[in-house]
Write a protein that holds these residues in place. Sequence first.
Motif, PDB file in Angstrom:
ATOM      1  N   TYR A 193       0.822  -1.211   0.000  1.00  0.00           N
ATOM      2  CA  TYR A 193       0.000   0.000   0.000  1.00  0.00           C
ATOM      3  C   TYR A 193       0.856   1.260   0.000  1.00  0.00           C
ATOM      4  O   TYR A 193       0.467   2.274  -0.587  1.00  0.00           O
ATOM      5  CB  TYR A 193      -0.956  -0.018   1.187  1.00  0.00           C
ATOM      6  N   MET A 194       2.008   1.220   0.642  1.00  0.00           N
ATOM      7  CA  MET A 194       2.920   2.365   0.580  1.00  0.00           C
ATOM      8  C   MET A 194       3.439   2.561  -0.842  1.00  0.00           C
ATOM      9  O   MET A 194       3.580   3.690  -1.320  1.00  0.00           O
ATOM     10  CB  MET A 194       4.080   2.166   1.557  1.00  0.00           C
ATOM     11  N   HIS A 247       1.834   1.802  -3.622  1.00  0.00           N
ATOM     12  CA  HIS A 247       0.765   2.408  -4.419  1.00  0.00           C
ATOM     13  C   HIS A 247       0.596   3.886  -4.092  1.00  0.00           C
ATOM     14  O   HIS A 247       0.232   4.679  -4.965  1.00  0.00           O
ATOM     15  CB  HIS A 247      -0.545   1.655  -4.194  1.00  0.00           C
ATOM     16  N   GLN A 248       0.849   4.246  -2.847  1.00  0.00           N
ATOM     17  CA  GLN A 248       0.765   5.656  -2.478  1.00  0.00           C
ATOM     18  C   GLN A 248       1.788   6.483  -3.241  1.00  0.00           C
ATOM     19  O   GLN A 248       1.491   7.573  -3.742  1.00  0.00           O
ATOM     20  CB  GLN A 248       0.995   5.800  -0.973  1.00  0.00           C
ATOM     21  N   CYS A 273       0.849   8.623  -7.436  1.00  0.00           N
ATOM     22  CA  CYS A 273       0.944  10.054  -7.758  1.00  0.00           C
ATOM     23  C   CYS A 273       1.996  10.303  -8.848  1.00  0.00           C
ATOM     24  O   CYS A 273       1.825  11.197  -9.686  1.00  0.00           O
ATOM     25  CB  CYS A 273       1.256  10.859  -6.505  1.00  0.00           C
ATOM     26  N   THR A 284      -9.434   1.639   2.718  1.00  0.00           N
ATOM     27  CA  THR A 284      -7.995   1.905   2.600  1.00  0.00           C
ATOM     28  C   THR A 284      -7.623   2.224   1.161  1.00  0.00           C
ATOM     29  O   THR A 284      -6.838   3.144   0.902  1.00  0.00           O
ATOM     30  CB  THR A 284      -7.192   0.684   3.085  1.00  0.00           C
ATOM     31  N   THR A 297      -8.746   5.707   0.252  1.00  0.00           N
ATOM     32  CA  THR A 297      -7.873   6.706   0.885  1.00  0.00           C
ATOM     33  C   THR A 297      -6.573   6.862   0.110  1.00  0.00           C
ATOM     34  O   THR A 297      -6.093   7.991  -0.102  1.00  0.00           O
ATOM     35  CB  THR A 297      -7.572   6.296   2.337  1.00  0.00           C
ATOM     36  N   ILE A 298      -6.002   5.743  -0.327  1.00  0.00           N
ATOM     37  CA  ILE A 298      -4.745   5.793  -1.084  1.00  0.00           C
ATOM     38  C   ILE A 298      -4.949   6.504  -2.418  1.00  0.00           C
ATOM     39  O   ILE A 298      -4.148   7.356  -2.820  1.00  0.00           O
ATOM     40  CB  ILE A 298      -4.199   4.370  -1.293  1.00  0.00           C
ATOM     41  N   THR A 329      -5.432  10.216  -1.729  1.00  0.00           N
ATOM     42  CA  THR A 329      -4.178  10.858  -1.329  1.00  0.00           C
ATOM     43  C   THR A 329      -3.217  10.969  -2.499  1.00  0.00           C
ATOM     44  O   THR A 329      -2.517  11.985  -2.652  1.00  0.00           O
ATOM     45  CB  THR A 329      -3.522  10.076  -0.182  1.00  0.00           C
ATOM     46  N   SER A 330      -3.152   9.922  -3.323  1.00  0.00           N
ATOM     47  CA  SER A 330      -2.284   9.962  -4.506  1.00  0.00           C
ATOM     48  C   SER A 330      -2.685  11.104  -5.428  1.00  0.00           C
ATOM     49  O   SER A 330      -1.823  11.814  -5.970  1.00  0.00           O
ATOM     50  CB  SER A 330      -2.361   8.623  -5.262  1.00  0.00           C
ATOM     51  N   TYR A 334      -1.480  14.384  -3.838  1.00  0.00           N
ATOM     52  CA  TYR A 334      -0.044  14.573  -4.041  1.00  0.00           C
ATOM     53  C   TYR A 334       0.262  14.924  -5.495  1.00  0.00           C
ATOM     54  O   TYR A 334       1.152  15.727  -5.781  1.00  0.00           O
ATOM     55  CB  TYR A 334       0.715  13.311  -3.641  1.00  0.00           C
TER      56      TYR A 334
END
Length: 424
Positions: free
Chosen positions: A307-308, A310-311, A315, A405, A408-409, A412-413, A416
């Motif tokens: 998941y990190m 993909h975050q 972006c 989750t 959210t990712i 957030t992406s 960013y």
Amino acid sequence: MFKIENQDDINARQPMDLRYMKMLRNLLHLISSWPYKLLGEDVKPLPLRGTQYLFIEWALVLVTGLTYVKTHINKLSFFDMGHTYVTVSLNVVGLQRITICWFKSYQQAIKEFVLEVHLFHHRHKTEYYEQIYQYIYRICAVFVVAIHAETFFGVLLFNVMPFVNNMRHGMFNKEMPPDRLFEHSINYSLPFNYHTDLVGYIVIAVLNLILSYDCLLAFCGFDLALSVIVFHVWGHLKILDYELRTFPTPAEIRATRGRPEDEMSYTKEENQRVRAMLKDIIDHHRRIIHFMTIASDAFGPMLCVYYMFHQVAGCILLLECSKMDPESIGRYAALTVTLNQLLVQLSVIVELLGTQSETLKDAVYSVPWECMDTSNRRTVLFLLYNVQEPIRLKPMGIVTVGVTTMATILKTSFSYFMFLRTFS
């Protein structure tokens, strides 16, 4: 309800005789990540495919990739470096995943799944068990084939696009354009020229094909293993929900209606039978929770890193696609769609557990507890308390994994991406 059509699967005597389980095992066998010894299978790893060898190989690729970033970060724009940032991130994920099979938690999770949790072991218990087994069988059979196709076409697309761009820019002509360099799917810092020399290009292109295939095996192989596990646990939860909602009333136990004053409560003998049924349900629920704890320990670090990744990659890829020119779209659009599809796919599958386990609250309350004696009512109350918290995957006990989750990712992406867009 779906029925098994493959003759070998009809004659299967254990889960590993099923075709989709063999395909899962073979996929992980290519990166030596299937626990053969624990399952009593005498299979030797493929030459140069051991996890130690792959770890060293990918570690060297990571070092040369980071060196490339360091030496070119002030020479190339962020847009030109974006692809390398993504491949380095992919390398980190692959490097972490190749170590998963070193831990006892993963080996124990696979062992318990194959030898105990797999619905093949429970299909004979009732007709509904058999129906759910057939249903989960068909889902897994189709899904495993789809993931294999996804692996093949993903590697092909990842490596073909740079080749097509090189052809389009005339890099294979007798006289190459003086201001162009060979485009590669993965870039490294190496002591020889592979950006303008044809022989160097061919060597690195073949190497990239192998490395990208290995990386996608790590991505799809462990995602597939986790997905198959989740499908079977989801099947167990559906069975548990059904057993609770169809819990027999006093009249159903007697099969015929008794006297009016006896209809509203179980007899002493019936309460003993009810107690045994409640015990079986509680034990079933407890086994599910126990196994999901093991699965969370096994796949938790993988999901956190995943998941990190993909975050970060989300972006960057959005930023690369934002140029909206044919070259950027051709190079990054497919990769962006593929990676987001993997994220959505895994998140939706894992969400099945939480969604199905949420229904257990109402299912427990629907049990005819008012007809039971005091002891059995306390047992129902104990079960009702235990099902209040949904069964979910909790990577390293930090956060639950699912559609929320994922959303959210993605959100957030995009945030960013908008932030980076203002500086590029």
